[in-house]
Design a protein around this motif. Structure first.
Motif, PDB file in Angstrom:
ATOM      1  N   GLN A  18       0.845  -1.186   0.000  1.00 56.84           N
ATOM      2  CA  GLN A  18       0.000   0.000   0.000  1.00 56.84           C
ATOM      3  C   GLN A  18       0.887   1.245   0.000  1.00 56.84           C
ATOM      4  O   GLN A  18       1.955   1.244   0.604  1.00 56.84           O
ATOM      5  N   PRO A  19       0.439   2.306  -0.669  1.00 52.61           N
ATOM      6  CA  PRO A  19       1.240   3.522  -0.617  1.00 52.61           C
ATOM      7  C   PRO A  19       1.315   4.063   0.801  1.00 52.61           C
ATOM      8  O   PRO A  19       0.342   4.023   1.544  1.00 52.61           O
ATOM      9  N   ARG A  20       2.487   4.520   1.167  1.00 55.20           N
ATOM     10  CA  ARG A  20       2.712   5.004   2.518  1.00 55.20           C
ATOM     11  C   ARG A  20       2.179   6.424   2.651  1.00 55.20           C
ATOM     12  O   ARG A  20       2.563   7.318   1.907  1.00 55.20           O
ATOM     13  N   LEU A  21       1.264   6.619   3.592  1.00 58.21           N
ATOM     14  CA  LEU A  21       0.703   7.938   3.820  1.00 58.21           C
ATOM     15  C   LEU A  21       1.544   8.688   4.843  1.00 58.21           C
ATOM     16  O   LEU A  21       1.792   8.195   5.931  1.00 58.21           O
ATOM     17  N   VAL A  22       1.981   9.848   4.477  1.00 56.61           N
ATOM     18  CA  VAL A  22       2.716  10.714   5.387  1.00 56.61           C
ATOM     19  C   VAL A  22       1.682  11.455   6.225  1.00 56.61           C
ATOM     20  O   VAL A  22       0.736  12.021   5.676  1.00 56.61           O
ATOM     21  N   PRO A  23       1.791  11.455   7.547  1.00 61.22           N
ATOM     22  CA  PRO A  23       0.825  12.194   8.361  1.00 61.22           C
ATOM     23  C   PRO A  23       0.820  13.676   7.980  1.00 61.22           C
ATOM     24  O   PRO A  23       1.863  14.302   7.877  1.00 61.22           O
ATOM     25  N   GLY A  24      -0.372  14.198   7.732  1.00 61.09           N
ATOM     26  CA  GLY A  24      -0.518  15.585   7.332  1.00 61.09           C
ATOM     27  C   GLY A  24      -0.621  15.769   5.829  1.00 61.09           C
ATOM     28  O   GLY A  24      -0.911  16.864   5.351  1.00 61.09           O
ATOM     29  N   ILE A 100      -0.793  15.002  -5.979  1.00 64.75           N
ATOM     30  CA  ILE A 100      -0.024  15.579  -4.868  1.00 64.75           C
ATOM     31  C   ILE A 100       0.896  16.683  -5.378  1.00 64.75           C
ATOM     32  O   ILE A 100       1.046  17.726  -4.731  1.00 64.75           O
ATOM     33  N   CYS A 101       1.482  16.502  -6.552  1.00 65.23           N
ATOM     34  CA  CYS A 101       2.335  17.536  -7.136  1.00 65.23           C
ATOM     35  C   CYS A 101       1.512  18.785  -7.462  1.00 65.23           C
ATOM     36  O   CYS A 101       1.959  19.911  -7.232  1.00 65.23           O
ATOM     37  N   SER A 102       0.300  18.613  -7.966  1.00 65.41           N
ATOM     38  CA  SER A 102      -0.575  19.755  -8.257  1.00 65.41           C
ATOM     39  C   SER A 102      -0.979  20.483  -6.982  1.00 65.41           C
ATOM     40  O   SER A 102      -1.004  21.717  -6.938  1.00 65.41           O
ATOM     41  N   ILE A 103      -1.282  19.715  -5.940  1.00 64.04           N
ATOM     42  CA  ILE A 103      -1.663  20.327  -4.663  1.00 64.04           C
ATOM     43  C   ILE A 103      -0.472  21.079  -4.068  1.00 64.04           C
ATOM     44  O   ILE A 103      -0.627  22.191  -3.546  1.00 64.04           O
ATOM     45  N   ALA A 104       0.715  20.501  -4.156  1.00 64.52           N
ATOM     46  CA  ALA A 104       1.909  21.175  -3.628  1.00 64.52           C
ATOM     47  C   ALA A 104       2.208  22.455  -4.405  1.00 64.52           C
ATOM     48  O   ALA A 104       2.577  23.477  -3.814  1.00 64.52           O
ATOM     49  N   SER A 167       5.654  13.869   1.045  1.00 63.04           N
ATOM     50  CA  SER A 167       4.921  12.734   0.487  1.00 63.04           C
ATOM     51  C   SER A 167       5.271  12.533  -0.995  1.00 63.04           C
ATOM     52  O   SER A 167       5.229  11.404  -1.477  1.00 63.04           O
ATOM     53  N   MET A 168       5.630  13.602  -1.694  1.00 58.98           N
ATOM     54  CA  MET A 168       6.090  13.435  -3.075  1.00 58.98           C
ATOM     55  C   MET A 168       7.424  12.707  -3.099  1.00 58.98           C
ATOM     56  O   MET A 168       7.662  11.864  -3.979  1.00 58.98           O
ATOM     57  N   ALA A 169       8.282  13.003  -2.143  1.00 60.86           N
ATOM     58  CA  ALA A 169       9.590  12.347  -2.107  1.00 60.86           C
ATOM     59  C   ALA A 169       9.491  10.892  -1.673  1.00 60.86           C
ATOM     60  O   ALA A 169      10.267  10.062  -2.125  1.00 60.86           O
TER      61      ALA A 169
END
Length: 171
Positions: A18-24, A100-104, A167-169
């Motif tokens: 599963q993709p690892r979710l970074v808190p936040g 995530i890149c678009s949100i960042a 989270s992108m990294a």
């Protein structure tokens, strides 16, 4: 859990990682909390500055802070809805690297605009309060509180920005 492969052998079934979710990050409860705080602070700054528009100190920075707080509120409200949707329906959309890149990228733009608006308001409020000493005819308390809320909204977007890059990294 054991499964039988096409050759008839029994082997251990390993689920895909599963993709690892970074808190936040987007789609987490902490991310929803940061976005909610960002929406609250920017909406308070927006409403306070709209209420103070009849003052004689309603320079261009008042309109600039209203515009930046409005943009920040719209951005954070959209992301609050996306986070709520992701939390409710286990959304894999917010775990996509492009999203995530678009949100960042949006966070970087909104954070820059919010900081510029808050800094401009702070500079003009300081000018009116200390240099011109015209607080008796202007609403310095209202301007200072709206500027403080704008800075707090900017402080609320910074953890989201940093965690989106993390989270992108990691993803």
């Amino acid at each position: 859990m054991f499964v039988q492969n096409p050759a008839g052998e029994i082997e251990l079934a390993v689920p895909p990682p599963q993709p690892r979710l970074v808190p936040g990050a987007p789609g987490t409860r902490l991310g929803l909390g940061f976005r909610g705080a960002q929406a609250v602070f920017s909406s308070v700054a927006f409403v306070v500055m709209l209420c103070a528009r009849d003052s004689t100190a309603a320079f261009m920075y008042v309109a600039f802070l209203v515009a930046t707080a409005g943009v920040q509120f719209l951005w954070s409200a959209i992301l609050v809805v996306l986070d709520l949707h992701a939390l409710r329906y286990n959304g894999a959309l917010l775990q996509n690297r492009r999203v995530i890149c678009s949100i960042a990228t949006g966070d970087v733009i909104v954070a820059g605009i919010a900081f510029a608006g808050a800094s401009a308001s702070s500079g003009v409020a300081t000018l009116i309060n200390y240099d011109l000493q015209q607080c008796s005819i202007n609403r310095c308390g209202i301007f200072n509180s709206a500027t403080g809320m704008a800075f707090m909204g900017w402080f609320a977007i910074m953890p989201c920005l940093v965690l989106n890059f993390r989270s992108m990294a990691s993803g």
